[in-house]
Design an enzyme around this catalytic site. Structure first.
Site, PDB file in Angstrom:
ATOM      1  N   LYS A   8       0.855  -1.209   0.000  1.00 33.11           N
ATOM      2  CA  LYS A   8       0.000   0.000   0.000  1.00 33.11           C
ATOM      3  C   LYS A   8       0.889   1.257   0.000  1.00 33.11           C
ATOM      4  CE  LYS A   8      -3.484  -2.820   2.137  1.00 33.11           C
ATOM      5  NZ  LYS A   8      -4.731  -2.909   2.875  1.00 33.11           N
ATOM      6  N   HIS A  94      -8.640  -3.251  -6.112  1.00 34.31           N
ATOM      7  CA  HIS A  94      -8.574  -3.332  -4.645  1.00 34.31           C
ATOM      8  C   HIS A  94      -9.701  -2.507  -4.043  1.00 34.31           C
ATOM      9  CE1 HIS A  94      -7.221  -3.081  -0.526  1.00 34.31           C
ATOM     10  NE2 HIS A  94      -6.412  -4.101  -0.779  1.00 34.31           N
ATOM     11  N   GLY A 169      -7.454  -5.346   7.107  1.00 36.37           N
ATOM     12  CA  GLY A 169      -6.902  -4.478   8.146  1.00 36.37           C
ATOM     13  C   GLY A 169      -7.672  -4.476   9.456  1.00 36.37           C
TER      14      GLY A 169
HETATM   15  P1  PGA Z   1      -4.335  -6.646   5.323  1.00 36.72           P
HETATM   16  O1  PGA Z   1      -4.502  -6.099   3.821  1.00 36.72           O
HETATM   17  O2  PGA Z   1      -3.518  -7.918   5.226  1.00 36.72           O
HETATM   18  O3  PGA Z   1      -3.604  -5.556   6.040  1.00 36.72           O
HETATM   19  O4  PGA Z   1      -5.688  -6.911   5.846  1.00 36.72           O
HETATM   20  C1  PGA Z   1      -4.749  -6.956   2.750  1.00 36.72           C
HETATM   21  C2  PGA Z   1      -4.996  -6.162   1.502  1.00 36.72           C
HETATM   22  O5  PGA Z   1      -5.603  -5.076   1.587  1.00 36.72           O
HETATM   23  O6  PGA Z   1      -4.618  -6.580   0.407  1.00 36.72           O
END
Ligand code: PGA
Length: 241
Positions: A8, A94, A169
């Site tokens: 990200k 996404h 998240g």
């Molecule tokens: P996360 O994110 O592992 O922090 O939940 C996954 C993603 O958004 O691809």
């Protein structure tokens, strides 16, 4: 198995040094057994590709513009530019981009342009909490797959990442039975075994011991935990042990 790191909006040049651990781990442990792909921000794609030359790790991007030509589009980057800077994969659709207005129709154009540029595509799909509560999950997934892949030949160049929006998240993952059912549902829509199906959403070195029990899953898209090399390596190790 595929382990895709989605950084990200994280990381600078110095952060790349932290990957030395992952590189040596992959050299001594992985070889052809699994594929690791790091998807850093645009700013690091070129440097990271240089660093990962002659390793078992590939680089991917997190989005692109749908046009393949150069254009007067301030702040945009297209699939050819990504390919030239060393990316082999691109994450598209996404939920963090869908939330700010990216729709299936636009994602479809981005996928077409990325495949033309020679990139492999990781298409993210997933239901929101509201949709889940209204029992609309399968309808949403089917709609996203059919519209995003409209007119596109299913092949090993396409990966589907099932990421329930409410699991990203948050530290929450789906119940294993639900997850298995949804992965199977996705595989049945695709009717093509060359398309790999990944799971993403709060994957960590603890819940991986449960997630790996679902043999239908071909890999994981990992956000937060992928920023910590030790935790990322732990996830991979525990997938096999
Ligand atoms: P996360 O994110 O592992 O922090 O939940 C996954 C993603 O958004 O691809």
């Amino acid at each position: 198995m595929y382990f895709i790191a989605n950084w990200k909006m994280y990381g600078g040049l110095k952060t790349l040094n932290s990957l030395n651990k992952v590189i040596s781990f992959s050299k001594s442990n992985l070889k052809n057994k699994s594929k690791i792909v790091y998807c850093p921000p645009f700013t690091l794609i070129s440097s990271l590709s240089q660093k990962l030359k002659n390793t078992y790790i590939d680089v991917g991007a997190q989005n692109c513009h749908e046009s393949q030509k150069y254009a007067s589009l301030t702040g945009q980057v297209n699939s050819n530019m990504l390919k030239e800077s060393g990316a082999k994969f691109v994450i598209l659709g996404h939920s963090e981009n869908r939330i700010i207005g990216e729709e299936n129709n636009l994602i479809n154009k981005k996928i077409k342009s990325s495949l033309k540029a020679g990139l492999k595509v990781i298409l993210c799909i997933g239901e929101t909490l509201k949709e889940k509560k209204k029992y609309k999950t399968t309808k949403v997934l089917k709609n996203q797959i059919n519209n995003c892949l409209n007119g596109i030949k299913k092949s090993s160049k396409i990966f589907i990442a099932y990421e329930p929006v409410w699991a990203i998240g948050t530290g929450h993952i789906p119940k294993l039975d639900d997850l298995k059912e949804n992965i199977l549902f996705i595989k049945n829509i695709l009717k093509n075994n060359s398309v790999k199906v990944l799971y993403g959403g709060s994957v960590n070195s603890k819940n991986i011991t449960d997630l790996k029990k679902i043999e239908l899953i071909d890999g994981f898209l990992i956000g937060g935990e992928s920023r910590y090399p030790k935790k990322f390596i732990d996830i991979i190790k525990k997938t096999y042990n």
